[in-house]
Scaffold this motif. Structure first.
Motif, mmCIF file in Angstrom:
data_model
loop_
_atom_site.group_PDB
_atom_site.id
_atom_site.type_symbol
_atom_site.label_atom_id
_atom_site.label_comp_id
_atom_site.label_asym_id
_atom_site.label_seq_id
_atom_site.Cartn_x
_atom_site.Cartn_y
_atom_site.Cartn_z
ATOM 1 N N SER A 198 0.305 -4.610 4.858
ATOM 2 C CA SER A 198 -0.046 -4.372 3.453
ATOM 3 C C SER A 198 -0.203 -5.643 2.632
ATOM 4 N N ARG A 226 -4.221 -9.161 2.701
ATOM 5 C CA ARG A 226 -5.360 -8.524 3.364
ATOM 6 C C ARG A 226 -6.685 -9.228 3.073
ATOM 7 N N SER A 279 -10.535 -9.336 4.869
ATOM 8 C CA SER A 279 -11.785 -9.051 4.145
ATOM 9 C C SER A 279 -12.730 -10.248 4.202
ATOM 10 N N ARG A 307 -6.985 1.520 3.558
ATOM 11 C CA ARG A 307 -7.376 1.314 2.166
ATOM 12 C C ARG A 307 -6.295 1.716 1.165
ATOM 13 N N GLU A 308 -5.278 2.445 1.619
ATOM 14 C CA GLU A 308 -4.198 2.788 0.694
ATOM 15 C C GLU A 308 -3.465 1.539 0.190
ATOM 16 N N TYR A 309 -3.630 0.434 0.886
ATOM 17 C CA TYR A 309 -3.036 -0.841 0.454
ATOM 18 C C TYR A 309 -3.986 -1.641 -0.425
ATOM 19 N N GLY A 310 -5.195 -1.131 -0.635
ATOM 20 C CA GLY A 310 -6.204 -1.856 -1.404
ATOM 21 C C GLY A 310 -7.156 -2.568 -0.459
ATOM 22 N N TYR A 311 -8.303 -2.937 -0.971
ATOM 23 C CA TYR A 311 -9.305 -3.581 -0.123
ATOM 24 C C TYR A 311 -9.067 -5.083 0.000
#
Length: 133
Positions: free
Chosen positions: A73, A76, A80, A128-132
């Motif tokens: 988490s 990230r 990306s 994606r629950e952790y954000g992009y």
């Protein structure tokens, strides 16, 4: 007691980390060998200097992928940005291979990076629950 559940992505991200650390480390520690593996002729001094910086960045991103693999988490953005970098590297090496500057070995490694880039996109989407970022 105290056991942390390992994400199904941990192993893949650690493998991606090792992929980058092997090539980045080789570029930092033995750039002439990597140049011989990737190019048909010795590049100019300016290109060699650019290669040194590039391979150092590859190694640093490898460390980042490992950290993300261990802490799914956090941080990230490495994955990306890494996905974007892997797609750009693939396109760049594919072009160099098509104009006969890069070796077939370089093209194979570039395809490997393309596959890692695709996996990184899948990872970002599935987690994606952790954000992009």
């Amino acid at each position: 007691v105290g056991h942390k559940k390992v994400s199904r992505h941990t192993t893949a991200l650690i493998a991606g980390s090792l992929w980058n650390l092997v090539f980045g480390g080789l570029g930092v520690l033995n750039l002439p060998l990597l140049i011989e593996l990737f190019y048909h002729s010795v590049p100019s001094q300016a290109q060699i200097t650019a290669n040194q910086g590039f391979w150092m960045a590859v190694a640093i991103f490898g460390i980042g992928y490992g950290v993300v693999g261990l802490t799914i988490s956090k941080l990230r953005f490495f994955v990306s940005l890494g996905a974007i970098g892997k797609f750009v590297f693939f396109l760049f090496m594919a072009h160099l291979w098509l104009v006969d500057v890069a070796t077939t070995f370089a093209a194979v490694i570039a395809v490997g990076d393309l596959l890692w880039g695709l996996y990184f996109l899948v990872f970002i989407f599935r987690t994606r629950e952790y954000g992009y970022l």
